[in-house]
Scaffold this motif. Structure first.
Motif, mmCIF file in Angstrom:
data_model
loop_
_atom_site.group_PDB
_atom_site.id
_atom_site.type_symbol
_atom_site.label_atom_id
_atom_site.label_comp_id
_atom_site.label_asym_id
_atom_site.label_seq_id
_atom_site.Cartn_x
_atom_site.Cartn_y
_atom_site.Cartn_z
ATOM 1 N N LEU A 334 0.810 -1.336 -0.009
ATOM 2 C CA LEU A 334 0.052 -0.074 0.075
ATOM 3 C C LEU A 334 0.868 1.142 0.000
ATOM 4 C CD1 LEU A 334 -2.554 -0.933 2.566
ATOM 5 C CD2 LEU A 334 -2.914 -1.231 0.307
ATOM 6 N N PRO A 335 0.456 2.201 -0.400
ATOM 7 C CA PRO A 335 1.299 3.532 -0.676
ATOM 8 C C PRO A 335 1.299 4.290 0.703
ATOM 9 C CG PRO A 335 -0.798 3.904 -1.678
ATOM 10 C CD PRO A 335 -0.793 2.535 -1.425
ATOM 11 N N THR A 336 0.411 3.837 1.491
ATOM 12 C CA THR A 336 0.394 4.483 2.932
ATOM 13 C C THR A 336 1.292 3.582 4.044
ATOM 14 O OG1 THR A 336 -1.526 3.472 3.465
ATOM 15 C CG2 THR A 336 -1.554 5.682 2.578
ATOM 16 N N ASP A 337 1.698 2.441 3.447
ATOM 17 C CA ASP A 337 2.452 1.751 4.595
ATOM 18 C C ASP A 337 3.395 2.401 5.164
ATOM 19 O OD1 ASP A 337 2.296 -1.816 2.958
ATOM 20 O OD2 ASP A 337 0.914 -0.574 4.200
ATOM 21 N N PRO A 338 3.693 2.502 6.659
ATOM 22 C CA PRO A 338 4.985 3.074 7.073
ATOM 23 C C PRO A 338 6.147 2.514 6.664
ATOM 24 C CG PRO A 338 3.644 1.756 8.648
ATOM 25 C CD PRO A 338 2.865 1.816 7.508
ATOM 26 N N ASP A 339 6.244 1.332 6.580
ATOM 27 C CA ASP A 339 7.546 0.468 6.177
ATOM 28 C C ASP A 339 7.821 0.218 4.917
ATOM 29 O OD1 ASP A 339 6.616 -2.973 6.838
ATOM 30 O OD2 ASP A 339 5.448 -1.257 5.962
ATOM 31 N N TRP A 340 7.022 1.379 3.903
ATOM 32 C CA TRP A 340 7.467 1.006 2.407
ATOM 33 C C TRP A 340 8.821 0.885 2.213
ATOM 34 C CZ3 TRP A 340 4.539 0.731 -1.653
ATOM 35 C CH2 TRP A 340 5.438 0.868 -2.967
ATOM 36 N N ALA A 341 9.039 -0.029 1.358
ATOM 37 C CA ALA A 341 10.415 -0.421 1.081
ATOM 38 C C ALA A 341 10.355 -1.068 -0.356
ATOM 39 C CB ALA A 341 10.879 -1.581 1.887
ATOM 40 N N GLY A 342 9.389 -0.579 -1.291
ATOM 41 C CA GLY A 342 9.273 -1.037 -2.512
ATOM 42 C C GLY A 342 10.235 -0.430 -3.814
ATOM 43 N N GLY A 343 11.024 0.492 -3.330
ATOM 44 C CA GLY A 343 11.984 1.000 -4.385
ATOM 45 C C GLY A 343 11.284 2.086 -4.801
ATOM 46 N N SER A 344 11.148 2.383 -6.162
ATOM 47 C CA SER A 344 10.487 3.763 -6.522
ATOM 48 C C SER A 344 9.050 4.028 -6.562
ATOM 49 C CB SER A 344 10.836 3.813 -8.289
ATOM 50 O OG SER A 344 12.207 3.620 -8.398
ATOM 51 N N LEU A 345 8.672 4.863 -6.267
ATOM 52 C CA LEU A 345 7.088 5.335 -5.998
ATOM 53 C C LEU A 345 7.062 6.678 -6.834
ATOM 54 C CD1 LEU A 345 4.354 4.337 -5.166
ATOM 55 C CD2 LEU A 345 4.872 5.559 -2.986
ATOM 56 N N TYR A 346 6.481 6.511 -7.910
ATOM 57 C CA TYR A 346 6.160 8.044 -8.565
ATOM 58 C C TYR A 346 4.935 8.597 -8.128
ATOM 59 C CZ TYR A 346 9.796 6.363 -12.198
ATOM 60 O OH TYR A 346 10.931 6.159 -12.509
ATOM 61 N N GLN A 347 4.984 9.813 -8.251
ATOM 62 C CA GLN A 347 3.713 10.412 -7.535
ATOM 63 C C GLN A 347 3.574 11.681 -8.330
ATOM 64 O OE1 GLN A 347 2.875 11.268 -3.301
ATOM 65 N NE2 GLN A 347 4.960 10.343 -3.005
ATOM 66 N N ASP A 348 1.978 11.974 -8.734
ATOM 67 C CA ASP A 348 1.555 13.275 -9.308
ATOM 68 C C ASP A 348 0.614 13.635 -8.459
ATOM 69 O OD1 ASP A 348 1.062 14.793 -12.194
ATOM 70 O OD2 ASP A 348 -0.738 14.687 -10.783
ATOM 71 N N VAL A 349 0.732 14.862 -7.696
ATOM 72 C CA VAL A 349 0.394 15.505 -6.358
ATOM 73 C C VAL A 349 -0.506 16.638 -7.032
ATOM 74 C CG1 VAL A 349 -0.020 16.371 -4.208
ATOM 75 C CG2 VAL A 349 1.587 14.356 -4.673
#
Length: 497
Positions: A334-349
């Protein structure tokens, strides 16, 4: 002297997030039974109105270790899951899941299994059946051989608001006043109303302990698919349809044709179409000895269509064919996981201050998709949906279960509602074919003097080089798609004040 009330049963329901399971649970509760729901993700049941009345356990019939303890104290288990539409290997997956389920139920001392299978043609050997019907029949045989008495109810086309078969019939008839159709439109079928299916499933809970067999179930009429389309048109108030059958459309071509015209994706349309090649008519009515027909008889085809259309018009479609997710559907991380460790995460905000109240803004946010569209670049969204369908995805035609309200687990065009906090947050997870995982998050918060702040995040976690290339290839269009969406949502909210 009045007869004592039957002892309530402890029922386990699989497929509770799906089309039939989600409707069966309240029927069992109304009959006085206690219900335990087996689901892969308990969050999917959070917004169902009967959530507080059932016990929820986490498990997956495709993962036998997860079934430990699931059947403890259970009298009756409903098996309403299958791998229809999951692609190659679905027969192996269904076979393994049925073995695991039957073995776990037998070890726990479950007294009965009720399974909804598919009505097959009389006299056709297994090797002559479509893979879908062959698998459904094999699952029934495995469950009946498990040591737990099993009632396999076999149905053909189920008519009810939101069923895949009904949606296929509905869209083919409504969108094509003149149809060049495959030859299977002349095949005889015995459709059944979803209300009668639920009545039979609920009634099967009280079968004698030694009953271990199949039962054919069907409505009171036998019709060809062509007759069903003609009668649907009449009930729906449409002009007479011109139907021209041709013999050259193979099941594969037919599924492409169905996928082009209806919201049902090709992966689901193909097994449905393959099954329609056979005459599927009830050969016995033995279940009526145990579950008598209601005083007015079974629901006829025309009445079942009227009931389904009324539910659609009144926005009372409780479950849809697209309610169920498939094993392995992207959900983590999930994009809100506090332990995010999935490498690249592109965002458009994108953020916009809105003079409308938070409540007015939220109404627009929750109404997104379906008939309302995506508030930006309609041609771009349509092309993206078409491309997705061309590569076997669900496309943009699934629409919404309800035009005004969303709940966790709802399908929304080619998205699925992953989280919703009414008045504050809507997070959608992409179910289109992508080289990665994607989410769209829309949030509302108070801002200024009675106004609101709209915040929009598009997130993409790429898989390999193809995923990175995909993000940068579509990045030039983000201003039109995501920028336009934020702007138009804000304007729509202000206009609705």
């Amino acid at each position: 002297m009045t007869e004592p009330m039957p002892t309530p049963l402890r029922c386990l329901v699989t497929g509770a997030t799906g089309y039939l399971g989600g409707r069966l649970v309240p029927e069992l509760l109304a009959a006085g039974h206690t219900v335990r729901c087996l689901v892969r993700d308990p969050v999917r049941l959070r917004d169902f109105p009967w959530r507080a009345e059932v016990e929820i356990v986490t498990g997956d019939v495709t993962r036998p270790p997860s079934l430990a303890g699931v059947f403890e104290g259970v009298d009756l288990a409903y098996y309403l899951v299958h791998s229809l539409g999951t692609g190659p290997g679905f027969e192996d997956r269904d076979r393994a899941a049925a073995h695991a389920f039957g073995a776990a139920a037998a070890r726990a001392g479950v007294r009965r299994i009720v399974y909804l299978g598919g009505l097959g043609p009389s006299g056709v050997p297994a090797e002559g059946l479509s893979p879908h019907l062959r698998s459904r029949a094999e699952v029934g045989r495995i469950l009946r051989a498990s040591g737990v008495p099993t009632a396999e109810l076999r149905a053909a086309v189920i008519i009810g608001s939101g069923s895949a078969s009904f949606e296929m019939l509905r869209y083919l008839t409504e969108r094509l006043p003149v149809m060049v159709t495959p030859s299977w439109v002349g095949t005889r079928i015995q459709p059944i109303a979803v209300r009668d299916v639920l009545r039979f499933l609920t009634g099967a809970a009280r079968l004698p302990a030694d009953v271990n067999r199949t039962f054919d179930i069907g409505g009171p009429e036998v019709l060809t698919y062509r007759q069903m389309m003609a009668r649907y048109a009449r009930v729906a108030g449409l002009r007479r349809r011109v139907i021209v059958p041709v013999p050259v459309l193979t099941p594969w071509l037919s599924s492409l044709w169905v996928g082009l015209v209806t919201p049902v994706p090709g992966s689901l349309a193909r097994p449905l179409v393959e099954s329609l090649r056979y005459e599927v008519v009830r050969t016995e009515d033995d279940l009526a000895h145990y579950v008598p027909d209601p005083p007015g008889g079974l629901i006829g085809f025309d009445e079942s269509v009227r009931l389904a259309l009324k539910r659609i018009r009144d926005a009372e479609v409780t479950t849809r064919w697209s309610s169920a997710t498939l094993p392995g559907a992207p959900s983590d991380p999930l994009p809100t996981d506090p332990d995010w460790a999935g490498g690249s995460l592109y965002q458009d905000v994108r953020e916009r201050s809105v003079s409308a109240s938070p409540a007015a803004l939220w109404r627009v946010v929750e109404g997104i998709g379906g008939e309302n569209g995506w508030y930006s670049f309609p041609l771009g969204w349509a092309l993206r949906g078409l491309l997705d369908r061309m590569v076997g995805g669900v496309g943009l035609r699934r629409g919404r279960r309800d035009p005004h309200r969303l709940r966790v687990g709802d399908s929304l065009d080619f998205w699925r509602v992953e989280e919703i906090e009414p008045g504050r947050l809507l997070r959608l997870r992409a179910e289109m074919r992508l080289p990665g995982l994607a989410w769209l998050e829309l949030s509302v918060s108070p801002h200024g003097d009675g106004g609101a702040l709209y915040r929009q995040r598009a997130l993409f976690h790429p898989h390999g080089l193809a995923g990175h290339a995909y993000w940068w290839a579509v990045a030039p269009f983000h201003a039109a798609v995501f920028g336009g969406m934020a702007r138009n949502i804000a304007e729509r909210a202000c206009g609705s004040c």
